[in-house]
Design a protein around this motif. Sequence first.
Motif, PDB file in Angstrom:
ATOM      1  N   LEU A 282      84.663   2.517 -13.230  1.00  0.00           N
ATOM      2  CA  LEU A 282      83.346   2.193 -13.796  1.00  0.00           C
ATOM      3  C   LEU A 282      82.207   2.533 -12.828  1.00  0.00           C
TER       4      LEU A 282
ATOM      5  N   SER B  32      78.524  -3.878 -20.989  1.00  0.00           N
ATOM      6  CA  SER B  32      77.551  -4.284 -19.964  1.00  0.00           C
ATOM      7  C   SER B  32      76.199  -4.576 -20.588  1.00  0.00           C
TER       8      SER B  32
ATOM      9  N   LEU C 225      78.802  -4.466 -14.249  1.00  0.00           N
ATOM     10  CA  LEU C 225      80.162  -3.934 -14.372  1.00  0.00           C
ATOM     11  C   LEU C 225      81.032  -4.326 -13.187  1.00  0.00           C
TER      12      LEU C 225
END
Length: 92
Positions: free
Chosen positions: A24, A63, A47
Amino acid sequence: MHSWINLFFVQQVDVIVNSTNISLALNEGHVSNLILKHGGEEIQDDLTTGYKDGIGIGDVAVSIPGKLKCFYIIHCVLLKWIATGNLSCKVS
């Protein structure tokens, strides 16, 4: 700037879907970079806090939108594929 990219910044949408990597890391990948640049570091912070170990292939992470005009950003990790003529092949 391409017109589809402008949609992230000038139009209100419900969600933005972003294909990303398993860690991520929004500083990798063109669209992820744009999301980080225009949405702010708070997206990466969200995240990192919510998905400490990242996500797997086929999984999604949700998110906050940061400064982007949407309610959520859905980040997903997809399999890598290559096009071979009229066929596609999964890259292992």
